[in-house]
Enzyme design. Structure first.
Site, PDB file in Angstrom:
ATOM      1  N   HIS A 224      63.031 107.813  42.582  1.00  0.00           N
ATOM      2  CA  HIS A 224      63.048 108.702  41.415  1.00  0.00           C
ATOM      3  C   HIS A 224      64.095 109.804  41.545  1.00  0.00           C
ATOM      4  O   HIS A 224      64.359 110.521  40.568  1.00  0.00           O
ATOM      5  CB  HIS A 224      61.671 109.342  41.206  1.00  0.00           C
TER       6      HIS A 224
ATOM      7  N   HIS B  65      61.050  53.404  44.920  1.00  0.00           N
ATOM      8  CA  HIS B  65      61.031  52.378  43.874  1.00  0.00           C
ATOM      9  C   HIS B  65      59.938  51.334  44.103  1.00  0.00           C
ATOM     10  O   HIS B  65      59.775  50.427  43.277  1.00  0.00           O
ATOM     11  CB  HIS B  65      62.388  51.673  43.791  1.00  0.00           C
TER      12      HIS B  65
END
Length: 843
Positions: free
Chosen positions: A179, A602
């Site tokens: 801040h 696959h």
């Protein structure tokens, strides 16, 4: 195998002008880029330590208010927790250096420094009145020294990390700093620790670009203002806002404050307009906003303004973020900036969750895996946050490639209604009307928990600690499986051309891992005997397996060949991957790679093609579910060819989520099956657990895949919250692959796939080789994956290239089919080309 050296082979390929990438230098001459140059420059990696520096500032405390939230316990309590967990002893303790006042004057005015110094000589009974000149600060005679030493601690650690003498670090310091503005102190802050560190790293030419990530629940307006016109510091803040009603009550905390001049786009505000935000909400911000921007920005140093007041229990934040969320944040960012991440304490005012958040952050810096996030099954993102995320995209889409492809529409149009489920109109409201009263309050202005609330939240944090204690225990070693016997599989017939699936795929990976020093750092897992046939019968049809195991009188094809060793190689691959899965499960290793062939994705229930015979990854998943009792297995397949076999074997299951990113070409690309389209999402119990991402047109590169990754892969993967992650690692979308059709993924992109997923499942990840038929590209890509598992730095891909329209269309289509299955995806909406500003103060 081609006897040319890798460099000669690469030069020959580049000379063919196939799949080459070009850029222009400053004189507009065309310069050829070597797509392997980046990863090859990361061969050596010295194992550096995590730095730790502490500044408790015990004499800096509020003299007139014993309940003041910012006090020395904010350091002493976390330090005690770090000591209990024996984390500090794993770090290199850093000794604070001193810096001249000139360095502080780079970000602060002489007047501010003088006012801070003046507090040292003010009588004790006048300090409260002096403090009332600033918002939410107090002074003691030691405040000036405390502020300076905190800043110097952040500077010392950050500069050591920036110059490379430390890997990363944690600065457990106070007072906080984000801040603190150029000429103003406020919010417990005096000097901006992180801003000073960022500016010093750049001015000393240790870094060129700094990313500051601020997760403090209060907006770090000081840091924002100090870099608002710069493009070498990207400031990113997530903070509570409530349309300006939450402190610091500033209009500039909104998402439309994005920087000025050359700094436009380099301030990113994510203002939260309701309390109770949890891990799912914060994760949505990280995935949808922070990671895309951060990867495009490519910082050299990351500074985290670590405010733990967004953690559960903190009265100032009223958020519900778990302590271990911060570990995921650190881990997700650690793939950037060569892992140069510095965490600097800012806020956090509930000591137990503060201490645990600090501990989890340090564990992540040390390379420990994060505890799985506490997210509900198929988590949602709060409606108010969905609006904010899309507001941010609206204001930033002109400046960041990752947001330029968000769908848009014109509005308002008479008679045109908004489909709130799929469309967003940006709305900015600022409701704070003040006034700000000076002198400021010096006591009692902060929220406090009741005794019952403290007891409740202490119990919640204690429950988290028990979860962590009972979590996964494992070695921090990465393992691998490999066997020379797998080199023997090959064709018996002359099939008319060179077979791309050949033994050199494995030997080049092993050679490359040796070159990069990875083999000696990983553990070879001894392959134990499993009943391979029994496990395969759980996923494949028995008669088909008879054919595979006998392979007598079975015709060979270019993509389905065999010899006398093929059956034994198949069994060896299965026993290898099962042994690796078992070693990861048992904790003998943390994660691992299966360098095996033949590939498997696959292989369907009763047939196969594409060099595959049996499905390695599904067999591993089946073993983990049946034998080791896992409930959720994630399989991510980035082979360029759709894993039709894996989909076939898991399509009606919810215990295995299959996610495939592949080339489709409207069903014309191998394996040429319509089931590879995004409309196939699973059936029965498996509905939604099959996710296909099919590309249809043109070549694809890193930017295309990364767009898919943060849009689809990460939110779905985290939503599923897997207990084990298996990667079907096919590298045939890489540069120069003979079966990739011109796709251009770099090795480092594959590495970052792993980096961003490896925090899931308590680090349980198995990377199994599938395709990849240019041996050098495949080997280097696997190297990048192994380095990611080890936590090594790897290059960040160049993601500034445009994402193709086909990729955008693909993502849009997948979202259409899976938003209903995975609510975290609902944040993706079409954004109106118009913004509505409402409230008493519009500017």
């Amino acid at each position: 195998m081609n006897n040319q050296t890798p460099k000669k082979k690469l030069s020959a390929l580049i000379a063919e002008k196939r799949s080459q990438k070009q850029k222009r230098d400053n004189s507009d001459n065309l310069v050829l880029m070597d797509p392997h140059e980046a990863i090859n420059s990361y061969v050596q990696f010295q194992c550096k330590k995590t730095g730790f520096i502490e500044q408790e500032s015990p004499e800096h405390y509020c003299l007139w208010d014993n309940n003041y939230p910012e006090h020395p316990g904010r350091v002493s309590v976390p330090r005690k927790r770090l000591e209990e967990l024996q984390l500090i002893e794993r770090c290199e303790k850093v000794t604070r250096q001193t810096f001249s006042e000139e360095l502080f004057l780079m970000k602060h005015t002489k007047d501010l420094i003088d006012k801070l110094k003046r507090s040292s000589s003010i009588p004790r009974n006048e300090l409260e009145k002096y403090s009332s000149n600033w918002d939410s600060v107090y002074f003691t005679k030691d405040t000036f020294l405390s502020a300076v030493t905190a800043a110097e601690s952040a500077l010392t650690l950050s500069l050591k990390v920036a110059q490379g003498s430390l890997k990363n670090g944690l600065a457990l310091i106070r007072p906080p700093g984000h801040h603190a503005m150029k000429d103003e102190m406020c919010g417990y802050c005096f000097l901006n620790n992180v801003a000073l560190a960022a500016d010093a790293a750049i001015s000393k030419q240790l870094t060129k670009k700094v990313l500051i990530v601020d997760h403090d629940v209060h907006h770090g307006q000081g840091t924002q203002r100090l870099f608002y016109e710069r493009d070498d510091v990207l400031y990113f803040s997530i903070h509570r806002y409530e349309n300006g009603l939450f402190w610091p009550n500033l209009r500039e905390s909104e998402s439309d404050y994005i920087g000025e001049g050359k700094g436009k786009g380099y301030t990113v505000n994510v203002p939260l307009n309701e309390t109770g935000m949890d891990d799912s909400d914060y994760l949505a911000i990280i995935i949808n906003i922070l990671l895309p921007i951060a990867y495009e920005f490519k910082p050299d140093l990351i500074l985290i303004s670590a405010g733990f007041d967004c953690a559960i229990g903190c009265p100032e934040g009223e958020m519900n973020v778990s302590p271990h969320f911060f570990a995921h944040l650190v881990s997700l960012l650690s793939g950037l900036a060569d892992g140069k991440v510095v965490v600097c304490l800012e806020g956090g005012y509930f000591l137990e969750s503060l201490a645990e958040g600090v501990a989890c952050s340090l564990k992540a810096l040390l390379g420990d895996f994060p505890h799985p996030l506490n997210i509900d099954s198929k988590p949602t993102v709060k409606d108010s946050l969905q609006k904010v995320i899309n507001n941010v995209k609206y204001f930033l889409r002109e400046y960041w490639e990752c947001f330029k492809h968000e769908p848009s529409f014109d509005y308002p149009i008479e008679g045109r209604d908004i489909d709130e489920e799929n469309e967003h109109v940006t709305n900015i409201r600022f409701e704070f009307v003040g006034p700000v009263i000076i002198p400021y309050e010096t006591t009692g202005f902060y929220p406090q928990r009741s005794d019952d609330e403290i007891k409740t939240y202490n119990q919640i944090v204690d429950d988290y600690r028990k979860e962590y204690l009972n979590g996964r225990k494992c070695s921090n070693v990465v393992g691998y499986v490999y066997d020379d016997h797998l080199l023997k599989h090959g064709p018996t017939e002359n099939l008319g051309k060179t077979i791309p699936e050949r033994s050199e795929r494995l030997t080049e990976i092993i050679n490359c891992c040796e070159k990069f020093g990875l083999k000696e750092r990983c553990k070879l897992i001894e392959t134990s005997k499993h009943d391979e046939r029994s496990w395969l019968e759980k996923i494949h049809e028995r008669n088909y397996l008879n054919t595979v195991f006998q392979l007598e009188n079975v015709p060979e094809k270019p993509d389905w060949f065999h010899n006398e060793y093929t059956s034994s190689c198949i069994q060896k691959s299965i026993s290898s991957i099962l042994s690796l899965a078992k070693a990861i499960h048992s904790g003998d290793i943390r994660s691992g790679t299966a360098i095996i062939r033949p590939p498997g994705h696959h292989a369907t229930f009763d047939s196969s093609s594409g060099f595959c015979f049996v499905n390695n990854v599904v067999a591993a998943g089946e073993y983990l579910i049946r034998q080791e009792k896992y409930k959720r297995i994630l399989i991510v397949d980035f082979d360029i060819h759709h894993g039709n076999g894996t989909q076939n074997l898991t399509y009606d299951r919810s215990d295995i989520l299959y996610l495939s990113v592949h080339r489709f070409d409207q069903g014309k690309f191998f394996p040429t099956c319509k089931e590879a389209d995004c409309t196939y999402t699973g059936k029965n119990a498996g509905e939604g657990y099959n996710v296909n991402v099919p590309f249809n047109k043109g070549s694809k590169g890193d930017s295309d895949y990364w767009y898919v990754w943060h849009k689809l892969v990460l939110p779905i993967a985290y939503s599923f919250n897997p207990e084990f992650v298996i990667i079907s690692a096919g590298f045939d979308a890489a540069y120069f692959d003979p079966l990739g059709g011109g796709y251009q993924l770099t090795p480092e992109m594959y590495g970052h796939f792993i980096y961003t997923l490896k925090s899931l499942a308590s680090g349980r990840m198995l990377v199994a080789l599938e395709g990849g038929y240019h041996v050098e590209s495949t080997a280097l890509s696997m190297v990048a994956c192994v380095k990611a598992l080890l936590g090594d730095p790897i290059p960040v891909p160049n993601l500034s290239e445009m994402v193709s329209e086909d990729t955008v269309d693909t993502v849009r289509n997948v979202l259409k089919w899976h938003k209903k299955n995975w609510p975290m995806l609902k944040v993706n909406k079409a954004i109106a080309n118009w913004c509505d500003f409402t409230g008493p103060n519009k500017s």
